[in-house]
Enzyme design. Structure first.
Site, PDB file in Angstrom:
ATOM      1  N   ASN A 220     -37.007  34.494  15.727  1.00 54.47           N
ATOM      2  CA  ASN A 220     -36.006  34.299  16.769  1.00 54.47           C
ATOM      3  C   ASN A 220     -34.634  34.141  16.126  1.00 54.47           C
ATOM      4  O   ASN A 220     -34.505  33.577  15.050  1.00 54.47           O
ATOM      5  CB  ASN A 220     -36.379  33.049  17.583  1.00 54.47           C
ATOM      6  CG  ASN A 220     -35.378  32.683  18.654  1.00 54.47           C
ATOM      7  OD1 ASN A 220     -35.036  31.524  18.823  1.00 54.47           O
ATOM      8  ND2 ASN A 220     -34.894  33.650  19.402  1.00 54.47           N
TER       9      ASN A 220
ATOM     10  N   ARG B  29     -30.491  34.783  24.154  1.00 58.10           N
ATOM     11  CA  ARG B  29     -29.163  35.053  24.711  1.00 58.10           C
ATOM     12  C   ARG B  29     -28.919  36.533  24.997  1.00 58.10           C
ATOM     13  O   ARG B  29     -28.209  36.880  25.942  1.00 58.10           O
ATOM     14  CB  ARG B  29     -28.091  34.509  23.770  1.00 58.10           C
ATOM     15  CG  ARG B  29     -28.038  32.981  23.727  1.00 58.10           C
ATOM     16  CD  ARG B  29     -27.078  32.487  22.653  1.00 58.10           C
ATOM     17  NE  ARG B  29     -27.556  32.815  21.309  1.00 58.10           N
ATOM     18  CZ  ARG B  29     -26.805  32.842  20.227  1.00 58.10           C
ATOM     19  NH1 ARG B  29     -25.507  32.592  20.318  1.00 58.10           N
ATOM     20  NH2 ARG B  29     -27.322  33.112  19.044  1.00 58.10           N
TER      21      ARG B  29
ATOM     22  N   CYS C  41     -34.207  22.725  20.037  1.00 57.13           N
ATOM     23  CA  CYS C  41     -32.969  22.631  20.800  1.00 57.13           C
ATOM     24  C   CYS C  41     -31.911  21.878  19.997  1.00 57.13           C
ATOM     25  O   CYS C  41     -32.147  20.751  19.547  1.00 57.13           O
ATOM     26  CB  CYS C  41     -33.217  21.922  22.128  1.00 57.13           C
ATOM     27  SG  CYS C  41     -31.716  21.788  23.139  1.00 57.13           S
TER      28      CYS C  41
END
Length: 341
Positions: free
Chosen positions: A200, A225, A100
């Site tokens: 990813n 997303r 993150c």
């Protein structure tokens, strides 16, 4: 693909996204063909773990197995305790967040900020793997700063610690979500380790999915997303990988039904007040690019009840159907989620 002893139905995985990948969203993506989904992160801080928001994140009732719960923090023992808590709560796989890039997470030396301290990374990996008897996976990035990518060392250390699978976003923390994902480093990592690697970053179409799998040699791909407001992307990618052909885009009637069904699940899951507000961003994603969607959203944001919200959504889509709107006519549009209250 296997994660530990768990065989996934395919190699398409829903990325953990804070505030997005709740149980209704994970279930919807699995319905449309995702082989696996990872929950949004739950803090390892015990003082925050029992908050209302955290309890929603730890709700796996009725979810298709295997259930994967992500934990985030910087203290090895706290993370180990959080892992044990998640397993007791029904998690069959525990995922550690070292990817993150959000400021509020990195300021606590969690998420991708951990990549600045490889000794701490190693202690966290060893401690969490030893704490539970279920597979532990790792989600991370190429490094903290551009020019200082350390993913090759981190990936090797993760494998040594007993991490069952590695999900790798092809950016550094410095990149945030800017620039383009770098698949060359993902390819190098795949050539270096022997545990499953999940690629990813920027995978937003069937063609891109095939390219990334072929180029990197990854065992699976993780989509984040691109699935927001478009959960059927998993169906499209699975079909393309199997046949080399494209599925037709869903028609407006199907999008309407999917969205209304998603809203009903959100309302039931979160209740009246939170359900109405959390639904707004999903409605924005589903409607971006549709005819007069900006005007519709500005009006929709002002609706304060779930009943009225569902009614205005249904009315908007009925109007599109009357006008003959097709998904193939959708224009690329950026939705400013800062507008959503």
């Amino acid at each position: 693909m296997y994660i530990g002893s768990y065989q996934l139905s395919n190699n398409l995985i829903v990325a953990p996204m804070a505030g997005v990948t709740d149980r209704p969203f994970r279930s919807l993506c699995k319905y449309f063909g995702a082989g696996h989904a990872v929950s949004e992160m739950m803090t390892a801080d015990k003082t925050l773990r029992m908050s209302k928001k955290s309890l929603y994140r730890a709700n796996f009732d009725g979810e298709l197995a295997p259930i994967s719960a992500q934990i985030a923090g910087s203290d090895p023992e706290q993370l180990a305790e959080a892992a044990r808590y998640q397993v007791a709560n029904g998690a069959q796989i525990v995922d550690i967040n070292m990817g993150c890039p959000a400021k509020k997470v990195c300021n606590k030396l969690a998420g991708s900020a951990l990549l600045q301290d490889e000794d701490l990374v190693a202690r966290i990996l060893d401690t969490v793997v030893a704490a539970v008897d279920v597979p532990v996976t790792l989600k991370t990035r190429l490094g903290f700063l551009n020019g200082h990518e350390n993913i090759l060392r981190v990936a090797k250390r993760a494998e040594q610690a007993g991490i069952a699978a590695l999900a790798l976003h092809g950016r550094t923390r410095e990149d945030m979500y800017l620039n383009t994902a770098r698949y060359e480093l993902i390819k190098q990592v795949k050539e270096t380790i022997h545990i499953p690697l999940i690629a990813n970053g920027d995978i937003d179409s069937p063609e891109k999915a095939k390219y990334v799998l072929d180029y990197t040699g990854a065992d699976a791909i993780m989509i984040g997303r691109a699935a927001q407001g478009r959960p059927w992307i998993f169906r499209e990618i699975a079909h393309y990988l199997k046949t080399g052909e494209h599925l037709a885009a869903p028609d407006i009637a199907e999008v309407k039904d999917v969205l209304l069904g998603h809203l009903a699940e959100l309302y039931q899951f979160y209740g009246e007040y939170s359900g109405c507000r959390i639904a707004r961003k999903h409605i924005a994603w589903y409607t971006k690019g549709l005819r007069s969607s900006n005007e519709f959203r500005q009006s929709m944001y002002k609706v304060e009840s779930t009943v009225d919200q569902a009614k205005v959504v249904e009315a908007y889509f009925d109007q599109l159907l009357d006008q003959g709107q097709r998904m193939s006519d959708v224009q690329v549009e950026q939705v400013n989620l800062l507008e959503i209250k």
